[in-house]
Design a protein around this motif. Structure first.
Motif, short mmCIF file in Angstrom:
data_model
loop_
_atom_site.label_atom_id
_atom_site.label_comp_id
_atom_site.label_asym_id
_atom_site.label_seq_id
_atom_site.Cartn_x
_atom_site.Cartn_y
_atom_site.Cartn_z
N THR A 199 -33.09 -43.37 -37.93
CA THR A 199 -31.97 -43.43 -36.53
C THR A 199 -31.17 -42.26 -37.35
N PHE A 200 -30.81 -41.07 -36.24
CA PHE A 200 -29.81 -40.09 -36.57
C PHE A 200 -28.69 -40.19 -35.75
N GLU A 201 -27.67 -39.43 -36.20
CA GLU A 201 -26.49 -39.12 -35.33
C GLU A 201 -26.66 -37.67 -34.85
N VAL A 202 -26.27 -37.28 -33.68
CA VAL A 202 -26.19 -36.08 -33.18
C VAL A 202 -25.08 -35.80 -32.31
N GLY A 203 -24.49 -34.46 -32.54
CA GLY A 203 -23.38 -33.99 -31.84
C GLY A 203 -22.99 -32.67 -31.91
N GLY A 204 -22.16 -32.21 -31.20
CA GLY A 204 -21.89 -30.69 -31.12
C GLY A 204 -20.77 -30.26 -32.52
N PRO A 205 -20.47 -29.12 -32.63
CA PRO A 205 -19.54 -28.98 -33.61
C PRO A 205 -17.80 -29.50 -33.74
N GLU A 206 -17.54 -29.86 -32.54
CA GLU A 206 -16.03 -30.22 -32.47
C GLU A 206 -15.94 -31.73 -32.03
N VAL A 207 -14.99 -32.38 -32.76
CA VAL A 207 -14.57 -33.76 -32.12
C VAL A 207 -13.29 -33.47 -31.48
N LEU A 208 -13.31 -34.10 -30.28
CA LEU A 208 -12.23 -34.04 -29.17
C LEU A 208 -11.99 -35.35 -28.68
N SER A 209 -10.76 -35.39 -28.12
CA SER A 209 -10.19 -36.37 -27.51
C SER A 209 -10.66 -36.27 -26.03
N TYR A 210 -10.91 -37.23 -25.29
CA TYR A 210 -11.35 -37.06 -23.91
C TYR A 210 -10.17 -36.16 -22.87
#
Length: 299
Positions: A199-210
């Motif tokens: 199992t892997f977690e994937v995401g872009g380079p930024e953490v943002l609020s909605y």
């Protein structure tokens, strides 16, 4: 090495792009759909319905691996439907001696506070492998791309509203990822020895609020900054009814998505980058690409 691969949900948002990428890599793609006569995408269309075990046996016969992109968010009883569908598919895959199932699930902490939507995604991960086929799961948050439900909600809110209502969930942190990167990861884990059963977690380079995502999307489009109207007591039921009113998403889907917006969904494990190396697209560039694809589709 080329392989015979089945892709469920082949005409859907992610599945259609995965079919194209797999075909470009030289794989023999079977595009599973309930209406093969209408399919005009990459690969060979094959009939299949996750509620019909016999159709799954026929679709999976002779395949090396299978991608599972099935969900029932538009149904009130989606948890039961998705659970049974996963059992059916896992059993059929085992009978066909499939070597790997690849599944796109959802980010979020493994605890009792998960929303019904994310809890169902976790359950599907388990049920797909219950009959013995190794499952490779990629967990993602919001996928930014033309045609994706979550992105379409963002785009339509920016387009339609003079101001943004701000219930509590707009402050929840998420880690959006561009469609092109999700597809790259999904194709990259196919038959990779270090990805089988993992199992892997994937995401872009930024953490943002909605809320930050909405404001950034507006800025990319040259729109003025969205003013906000603070409504902290706006319930999930009213929030979902509001989304269904101002966007074209149906009420059941809106409710299930809003329920999930209370959960922080960010990447804590970057091990996928060892399996499929490469940088990910930033949020603004992902928005630009989604808008360009929408424009191209309309021409």
């Amino acid at each position: 090495m080329a392989a015979t691969v089945l892709v469920t949900g082949a005409s859907g948002f992610v599945g259609s792009h995965v079919c194209t990428a797999l075909a470009q890599d030289g794989h023999d793609v079977r595009a599973m759909t309930r209406h093969p006569e209408r399919y005009d995408g990459a690969g060979t269309p094959v009939a299949g319905d996750v509620e019909d075990r016999a159709s799954l046996d026929a679709a999976l016969a002779g395949t090396h691996a299978a991608y599972y992109f099935v969900h029932s968010l538009d149904s009130a009883d989606f948890e039961d439907k998705d659970a049974q569908a996963a059992r059916n598919f896992g059993a059929a895959a085992a009978a066909a001696e499939v070597r790997q199932i690849i599944y796109l699930g959802g980010l979020g902490a493994d605890d009792e506070n998960l929303s019904p939507h994310l809890r169902s995604r976790r359950e599907v991960e388990t049920l797909l492998g219950e009959a013995g086929v190794p499952v490779t799961t990629l967990r993602a948050a919001v996928v930014i791309g033309h045609g994706g439900i979550s992105w379409e909600i963002t785009r339509q809110l920016v387009d339609h509203l003079p101001a943004m209502l701000t219930p509590r969930w707009v402050k929840t942190r998420t880690q959006p990822i561009a469609l092109v990167d999700v597809v790259r990861y999904l194709v990259g884990v196919l038959d990779h020895p270090d990805a089988i059963g993992k199992t892997f977690e994937v995401g872009g380079p930024e953490v943002l609020s909605y809320l930050a995502m909405l404001r950034r999307a507006a800025k990319v489009q040259g729109k003025r900054r969205l003013p906000t109207v603070n409504v902290p007591l706006l319930s999930p039921r009213l929030s979902s009814a509001w989304l269904a009113l101002v966007t074209d998403v149906d009420l059941a889907t809106a409710r299930n998505l809003v329920d999930s917006m209370i959960n922080e969904v960010v990447v804590h494990d970057r091990s996928i980058e060892k399996i499929v190396p490469g940088s990910t697209l930033g949020y603004d560039d992902a928005v630009r690409q989604a808008l360009a694809d929408r424009k191209a589709a309309a021409e």
